[in-house]
Design a protein around this motif. Structure first.
Motif, PDB file in Angstrom:
ATOM      1  N   LEU A   9      43.392 -43.310  14.431  1.00  0.00           N
ATOM      2  CA  LEU A   9      43.880 -44.432  15.217  1.00  0.00           C
ATOM      3  C   LEU A   9      44.588 -45.385  14.265  1.00  0.00           C
ATOM      4  O   LEU A   9      44.054 -45.717  13.210  1.00  0.00           O
ATOM      5  N   GLY A  10      45.788 -45.798  14.618  1.00  0.00           N
ATOM      6  CA  GLY A  10      46.564 -46.647  13.714  1.00  0.00           C
ATOM      7  C   GLY A  10      47.197 -45.854  12.593  1.00  0.00           C
ATOM      8  O   GLY A  10      47.237 -46.290  11.445  1.00  0.00           O
ATOM      9  N   ALA A  11      47.725 -44.691  12.920  1.00  0.00           N
ATOM     10  CA  ALA A  11      48.275 -43.789  11.902  1.00  0.00           C
ATOM     11  C   ALA A  11      49.495 -44.353  11.190  1.00  0.00           C
ATOM     12  O   ALA A  11      49.830 -43.916  10.085  1.00  0.00           O
ATOM     13  N   SER A  12      50.171 -45.318  11.783  1.00  0.00           N
ATOM     14  CA  SER A  12      51.368 -45.875  11.135  1.00  0.00           C
ATOM     15  C   SER A  12      51.042 -47.032  10.191  1.00  0.00           C
ATOM     16  O   SER A  12      51.901 -47.463   9.433  1.00  0.00           O
ATOM     17  N   GLY A  13      49.810 -47.488  10.190  1.00  0.00           N
ATOM     18  CA  GLY A  13      49.399 -48.587   9.305  1.00  0.00           C
ATOM     19  C   GLY A  13      48.979 -48.101   7.931  1.00  0.00           C
ATOM     20  O   GLY A  13      48.948 -46.893   7.658  1.00  0.00           O
ATOM     21  N   PHE A  33      44.112 -33.776  15.013  1.00  0.00           N
ATOM     22  CA  PHE A  33      43.963 -33.570  16.449  1.00  0.00           C
ATOM     23  C   PHE A  33      44.740 -34.612  17.247  1.00  0.00           C
ATOM     24  O   PHE A  33      45.416 -34.286  18.215  1.00  0.00           O
ATOM     25  N   ALA A  34      44.645 -35.882  16.833  1.00  0.00           N
ATOM     26  CA  ALA A  34      45.332 -36.951  17.559  1.00  0.00           C
ATOM     27  C   ALA A  34      45.688 -38.081  16.611  1.00  0.00           C
ATOM     28  O   ALA A  34      44.992 -38.331  15.628  1.00  0.00           O
ATOM     29  N   ILE A  35      46.801 -38.753  16.933  1.00  0.00           N
ATOM     30  CA  ILE A  35      47.237 -39.920  16.178  1.00  0.00           C
ATOM     31  C   ILE A  35      47.627 -41.011  17.165  1.00  0.00           C
ATOM     32  O   ILE A  35      47.926 -40.728  18.322  1.00  0.00           O
ATOM     33  N   SER A  36      47.630 -42.239  16.671  1.00  0.00           N
ATOM     34  CA  SER A  36      48.043 -43.332  17.546  1.00  0.00           C
ATOM     35  C   SER A  36      48.736 -44.424  16.754  1.00  0.00           C
ATOM     36  O   SER A  36      48.606 -44.515  15.534  1.00  0.00           O
ATOM     37  N   PRO A  53      49.988 -32.570  16.048  1.00  0.00           N
ATOM     38  CA  PRO A  53      48.694 -32.884  16.664  1.00  0.00           C
ATOM     39  C   PRO A  53      48.708 -32.552  18.154  1.00  0.00           C
ATOM     40  O   PRO A  53      49.785 -32.437  18.763  1.00  0.00           O
ATOM     41  N   GLU A  54      47.537 -32.407  18.725  1.00  0.00           N
ATOM     42  CA  GLU A  54      47.441 -32.166  20.165  1.00  0.00           C
ATOM     43  C   GLU A  54      47.938 -33.378  20.948  1.00  0.00           C
ATOM     44  O   GLU A  54      48.600 -33.232  21.972  1.00  0.00           O
ATOM     45  N   TYR A  55      47.597 -34.580  20.457  1.00  0.00           N
ATOM     46  CA  TYR A  55      47.915 -35.819  21.168  1.00  0.00           C
ATOM     47  C   TYR A  55      48.510 -36.871  20.252  1.00  0.00           C
ATOM     48  O   TYR A  55      48.133 -36.976  19.086  1.00  0.00           O
ATOM     49  N   ALA A  56      49.404 -37.669  20.834  1.00  0.00           N
ATOM     50  CA  ALA A  56      49.907 -38.886  20.200  1.00  0.00           C
ATOM     51  C   ALA A  56      49.754 -39.992  21.245  1.00  0.00           C
ATOM     52  O   ALA A  56      50.171 -39.831  22.385  1.00  0.00           O
ATOM     53  N   VAL A  57      49.133 -41.093  20.858  1.00  0.00           N
ATOM     54  CA  VAL A  57      48.914 -42.196  21.782  1.00  0.00           C
ATOM     55  C   VAL A  57      49.700 -43.413  21.306  1.00  0.00           C
ATOM     56  O   VAL A  57      49.598 -43.812  20.149  1.00  0.00           O
ATOM     57  N   ILE A  58      50.482 -43.978  22.217  1.00  0.00           N
ATOM     58  CA  ILE A  58      51.214 -45.207  21.970  1.00  0.00           C
ATOM     59  C   ILE A  58      50.699 -46.228  22.983  1.00  0.00           C
ATOM     60  O   ILE A  58      50.636 -45.930  24.176  1.00  0.00           O
ATOM     61  N   VAL A  59      50.349 -47.407  22.537  1.00  0.00           N
ATOM     62  CA  VAL A  59      49.751 -48.394  23.431  1.00  0.00           C
ATOM     63  C   VAL A  59      50.739 -48.850  24.499  1.00  0.00           C
ATOM     64  O   VAL A  59      50.394 -48.962  25.673  1.00  0.00           O
ATOM     65  N   THR A  60      51.984 -49.071  24.114  1.00  0.00           N
ATOM     66  CA  THR A  60      52.990 -49.581  25.039  1.00  0.00           C
ATOM     67  C   THR A  60      53.616 -48.425  25.825  1.00  0.00           C
ATOM     68  O   THR A  60      54.200 -47.511  25.243  1.00  0.00           O
ATOM     69  N   SER A  86      43.696 -44.525  26.848  1.00  0.00           N
ATOM     70  CA  SER A  86      43.997 -43.243  26.200  1.00  0.00           C
ATOM     71  C   SER A  86      43.480 -43.210  24.769  1.00  0.00           C
ATOM     72  O   SER A  86      43.052 -42.149  24.283  1.00  0.00           O
ATOM     73  N   LEU A  87      43.497 -44.362  24.095  1.00  0.00           N
ATOM     74  CA  LEU A  87      42.924 -44.431  22.743  1.00  0.00           C
ATOM     75  C   LEU A  87      41.448 -44.064  22.779  1.00  0.00           C
ATOM     76  O   LEU A  87      40.961 -43.294  21.944  1.00  0.00           O
ATOM     77  N   GLU A  88      40.743 -44.619  23.746  1.00  0.00           N
ATOM     78  CA  GLU A  88      39.318 -44.326  23.885  1.00  0.00           C
ATOM     79  C   GLU A  88      39.100 -42.848  24.189  1.00  0.00           C
ATOM     80  O   GLU A  88      38.173 -42.231  23.651  1.00  0.00           O
ATOM     81  N   GLU A  89      39.951 -42.285  25.033  1.00  0.00           N
ATOM     82  CA  GLU A  89      39.801 -40.878  25.412  1.00  0.00           C
ATOM     83  C   GLU A  89      39.949 -39.939  24.223  1.00  0.00           C
ATOM     84  O   GLU A  89      39.150 -39.020  24.051  1.00  0.00           O
ATOM     85  N   VAL A  90      40.975 -40.158  23.393  1.00  0.00           N
ATOM     86  CA  VAL A  90      41.156 -39.248  22.250  1.00  0.00           C
ATOM     87  C   VAL A  90      40.083 -39.470  21.194  1.00  0.00           C
ATOM     88  O   VAL A  90      39.687 -38.528  20.516  1.00  0.00           O
ATOM     89  N   ALA A  91      39.607 -40.705  21.074  1.00  0.00           N
ATOM     90  CA  ALA A  91      38.551 -40.975  20.096  1.00  0.00           C
ATOM     91  C   ALA A  91      37.237 -40.316  20.500  1.00  0.00           C
ATOM     92  O   ALA A  91      36.443 -39.903  19.643  1.00  0.00           O
ATOM     93  N   ARG A  92      37.004 -40.191  21.807  1.00  0.00           N
ATOM     94  CA  ARG A  92      35.749 -39.616  22.302  1.00  0.00           C
ATOM     95  C   ARG A  92      35.851 -38.138  22.642  1.00  0.00           C
ATOM     96  O   ARG A  92      34.859 -37.540  23.057  1.00  0.00           O
ATOM     97  N   ASP A  93      37.010 -37.559  22.505  1.00  0.00           N
ATOM     98  CA  ASP A  93      37.199 -36.164  22.875  1.00  0.00           C
ATOM     99  C   ASP A  93      36.177 -35.286  22.139  1.00  0.00           C
ATOM    100  O   ASP A  93      35.946 -35.466  20.940  1.00  0.00           O
ATOM    101  N   GLU A  94      35.594 -34.352  22.863  1.00  0.00           N
ATOM    102  CA  GLU A  94      34.564 -33.483  22.283  1.00  0.00           C
ATOM    103  C   GLU A  94      35.093 -32.583  21.175  1.00  0.00           C
ATOM    104  O   GLU A  94      34.314 -32.076  20.354  1.00  0.00           O
ATOM    105  N   SER A  95      36.393 -32.398  21.102  1.00  0.00           N
ATOM    106  CA  SER A  95      36.988 -31.562  20.058  1.00  0.00           C
ATOM    107  C   SER A  95      37.076 -32.264  18.711  1.00  0.00           C
ATOM    108  O   SER A  95      37.284 -31.614  17.696  1.00  0.00           O
TER     109      SER A  95
END
Length: 98
Positions: A9-13, A33-36, A53-60, A86-95
């Protein structure tokens, strides 16, 4: 050995970039697996092309739509999600292992 799935989470920081640098040294052990990011679709676009990655999450939402379009044009199959939920979903994903 099975690779561990990592979500950043916060991959660009700065912390996210440091984590990716560590990941680069251990690609035999980890899979992204996921970045945001909040809005930085340029950085996330490049990371998606590099790590697939499987997922990329952008807040906006409007920025997420643009990222999704750009990735599709580039042939990248990363699924783009939008919003804080969506941030919460990828963070909690069982994978996710880490």
């Amino acid at each position: 050995m099975t690779k561990k799935n990592v979500t950043i989470l916060g991959a660009s920081g700065s912390v996210g970039q440091s984590t990716l640098a560590v990941l680069d040294e251990h690609l035999d052990q980890f899979k992204l697996f996921a970045i945001s990011a909040k809005n930085d679709i340029e950085t996330i676009f490049n990371l998606c092309l590099k790590y697939h990655p499987e997922y990329a999450v952008i807040v906006t939402a409007d920025r997420a739509i643009k990222l999704e379009s750009d990735l599709a044009k580039a042939g990248c199959q990363t699924r783009v999600l939008a919003g804080k939920k969506s941030l919460e979903e990828v963070a909690r994903d069982e994978s996710v292992d880490i």
